[in-house]
Design an enzyme around this catalytic site. Structure first.
Site, PDB file in Angstrom:
ATOM      1  N   CYS A   1       0.817  -1.207   0.000  1.00  0.00           N
ATOM      2  CA  CYS A   1       0.000   0.000   0.000  1.00  0.00           C
ATOM      3  C   CYS A   1       0.854   1.262   0.000  1.00  0.00           C
ATOM      4  CB  CYS A   1      -0.899  -0.015   1.244  1.00  0.00           C
ATOM      5  SG  CYS A   1      -1.806   1.510   1.523  1.00  0.00           S
TER       6      CYS A   1
ATOM      7  N   TYR B 117      -5.312   6.742  -8.988  1.00  0.00           N
ATOM      8  CA  TYR B 117      -6.528   5.990  -8.657  1.00  0.00           C
ATOM      9  C   TYR B 117      -7.737   6.557  -9.397  1.00  0.00           C
ATOM     10  CZ  TYR B 117      -4.121   3.464  -4.949  1.00  0.00           C
ATOM     11  OH  TYR B 117      -3.264   2.647  -4.262  1.00  0.00           O
TER      12      TYR B 117
END
Length: 333
Positions: free
Chosen positions: A41, A172
């Site tokens: 992450c 994203y």
């Protein structure tokens, strides 16, 4: 997802803070808390890097979750028996539910857990690293760099704001866009900002001042994933990072700086994105490339001057229990 197909990140975090004066009920106390991360992450990777640069390993012990998760949460499948040896839990979800039964927001990393109660204190990732610098200072290692120096905070904050919007979250917004227009908007903003960053870094080794700061950490965790994931998986494909000379040299300079590349696990990064995002990659095939050896190539950024750690020193060797496995990074091949 917003109307029109634009991706919208759920930013409803647990904003309780761990502070020197304990004003939120959680005082800085070495050994009391556990930082839960996944090396996959980018938001958690910020905390891993800052913790290592500042030398907070003993004061703030770390738990490493596996690279994949299901709809329930991250799991501790890397640990014997699939349980974190300190918290005694299989899923990070359990620590969130201990804090708030039936917790319905995102169960995210990084998260800091209060070990005595087993409850999550915070998952507010932007604040976590700022507080590591400002609130945990008595427990920094000797020679720790000033990643968030008071005199530079307004400029660091301003850079962080636009980098988050257009780059960190921008990839994203492109990857999870629900319409051609929303994808095109995110794509344009991303590469416009990367061009702006290239111009800024053409004559400056670091983003703010002549030393590494919080701003460099935040940009690095996106750049290091760019060719491995975002270029193909998220369709951020105007150019690869390796085809943007200034940013590629800048990223390699940081990667080769102790505390950055030695925390990066490309195997976990690729497995997370390509296995978890089945709506984007339904086959679950994880790409074999790209070639990682180029991360160790010459970058020539030292000619711009600057002192990576200011008047401080590099962090020491990574503790064996926290080392990235051999083969998961070119530093250990």
């Amino acid at each position: 997802m917003k109307p029109g197909g634009a991706y919208s990140r759920d930013s409803r975090y647990i904003t309780t803070r761990i502070t020197a004066d304990g004003r939120d009920g959680f005082p800085v106390e070495p050994g009391r808390y556990r930082l839960v991360v996944s090396r996959a992450c980018p938001w958690a990777s910020r905390a891993v890097i800052v913790r290592r640069l500042l030398g907070l390993e003993r004061a703030l012990p770390m738990a490493i979750a596996g690279p994949t998760h299901d709809e329930r949460s991250w799991t501790f499948d890397l640990d014997p028996g699939g349980r974190d040896p300190v918290l005694g839990i299989e899923r990070l979800q359990e620590a969130y539910f201990a804090r708030e039964p039936g917790y319905e927001r995102g169960i995210t990393v990084p998260a800091i857990v209060d070990v005595p109660t087993g409850r999550v204190v915070t998952n507010d990732f932007p604040q976590i690293t700022i507080d590591m610098s400002a609130e945990w200072e008595p427990y920094h290692r000797e020679g720790a760099p000033a990643l968030y120096p008071p005199a530079s905070r307004p400029e660091i904050d301003a850079v962080n704001e636009v980098v988050y919007k257009d780059v960190n979250n921008g990839v994203y917004r492109a990857g999870f866009a629900g319409s051609q227009k929303s994808y095109a908007d995110a794509y344009r903003q991303l590469f416009d900002r990367l061009d702006w960053l290239s111009q800024r870094l053409e004559r400056s080794r670091y983003l703010v001042g002549d030393t590494i700061t919080e701003a460099d950490v935040r940009l690095f965790t996106t750049l290091v994933r760019f060719d491995a994931v975002y270029h193909g998986h998220f369709k951020c494909n105007r150019q690869k990072l390796s085809e943007m000379p200034v940013l590629w040299a800048y990223a390699r300079d940081l990667f080769q700086t102790p505390g950055f590349g030695d925390t990066v696990d490309f195997d976990h990064i690729k497995r997370h994105y390509y296995l978890v995002h089945r709506d984007i990659n339904p086959t679950g095939i994880v790409p074999a490339g790209p070639d990682l050896s180029d991360w160790l190539g010459s970058h020539d950024r030292a000619a711009l001057g600057g002192r990576p750690f200011g008047t401080g020193t590099p962090p020491g060797p990574t503790a064996p229990e926290e080392a990235v496995p051999a083969g998961h990074t070119p530093l250990t091949v």
